[in-house]
Design an enzyme around this catalytic site. Structure first.
Site: not given
Length: 274
Positions: A42, A252
């Site tokens: 990711s 993230h």
């Protein structure tokens, strides 16, 4: 990694130098395009940039819908990201399987550079954050931390195997990008105490060190982004790591994190590609 003719190496270097503005004399021929393949998890897929979308070639492969370091790299006139096949949730073994599929293998065979992040999902950082956060279970957190060295060693070993397979499939340079420290450990936050944040940041450093040793042994180069993200973790005044209550893309990089943290590190490594 298979050897490449010196003419091609020189051409790739010329294209890479253009990334940093060093360029070549104006009288020389224009450098060729640098063909790049992007793989990984990711952090290579741009999760955290403001939305998630499935890829048309496989609806199970999710990527961020905003602007990240890969998109910015592809905008460079001398760079062509010929394939972006990074997928959220991928472990190292998943990357290896994908790299062996015909379409990806064909792209790798013609690539000048391959970029990727891998290893974080093998360790299972989400479980660490859940157990060690302010709403976690201190006993379970301690058990996880006791097992962290073994998890990190296994993750690095798996990453090394995957990078070896990718390296065998390409004549291009493989660039493995590391992970940022997720937290600002200078103060407590709603998610985690400063003490626990420092502990998890230390494990991130251990993972990066293990990944670097494993992937460089297989011919890749490792780009550490720790310093670029310093002072921008969750809880900082200017965070580059996303955290919103109930958010699906938490932990993230934000768009700023990808463009100010990952992109300069990636450009720097590509400028040294030969």
């Amino acid at each position: 990694m298979p050897s490449t003719p010196s003419r091609r190496a020189a051409a790739v270097l010329g294209a890479a130098l253009a990334l940093t503005g060093l360029g070549v004399p104006s009288a020389a021929a224009a450098p060729p395009t640098l063909d790049v393949v992007n793989l990984g998890d990711s952090y290579s897929a741009g999760i955290g940039t403001g939305g998630v979308r499935a890829q048309p070639w496989d609806e199970r492969c999710l990527q961020g819908s905003g602007r990240d370091h890969v998109a910015a790299l592809d905008d460079h006139p001398r760079v062509d990201v010929v394939l972006d096949a990074a997928c959220a949730g991928f472990r190292s073994a998943d990357v290896a399987v994908l790299a062996g599929t015909p379409a990806v293998a064909a792209a790798l065979a013609g690539a000048d550079a391959v970029t990727l992040t891998l290893g974080g999902n093998d360790v299972g950082w989400g479980e660490f954050v859940t157990r060690c956060g302010t709403r976690g279970d201190p006993e379970a957190c301690e058990e996880l931390q006791d097992g962290a060295p073994a998890r990190i060693a296994a993750a690095a070993e798996a990453a090394g195997r995957t990078v070896a397979a990718v390296d065998d499939a390409t004549c291009g340079q493989v660039v493995v990008l590391g992970y940022p420290r997720l937290f600002d450990a200078r103060r407590d936050s709603a998610l985690i105490t400063a003490e626990r944040a420092a502990e998890l940041n230390a494990w991130t450093d251990e993972l990066n060190a293990a990944l670097e040793e494993a992937v460089t042994a297989e011919g890749a180069v490792f780009a550490d982004v720790t310093d670029r993200f310093r002072g921008h973790g969750v809880g900082a005044r200017d965070p580059w790591i996303l955290f919103e209550p109930g958010g699906q893309e938490n932990l993230h990089p934000t768009e700023r994190g990808y463009l100010s943290g990952y992109l300069p590190a990636l450009r720097g490594e590509l400028a040294r590609t030969r």
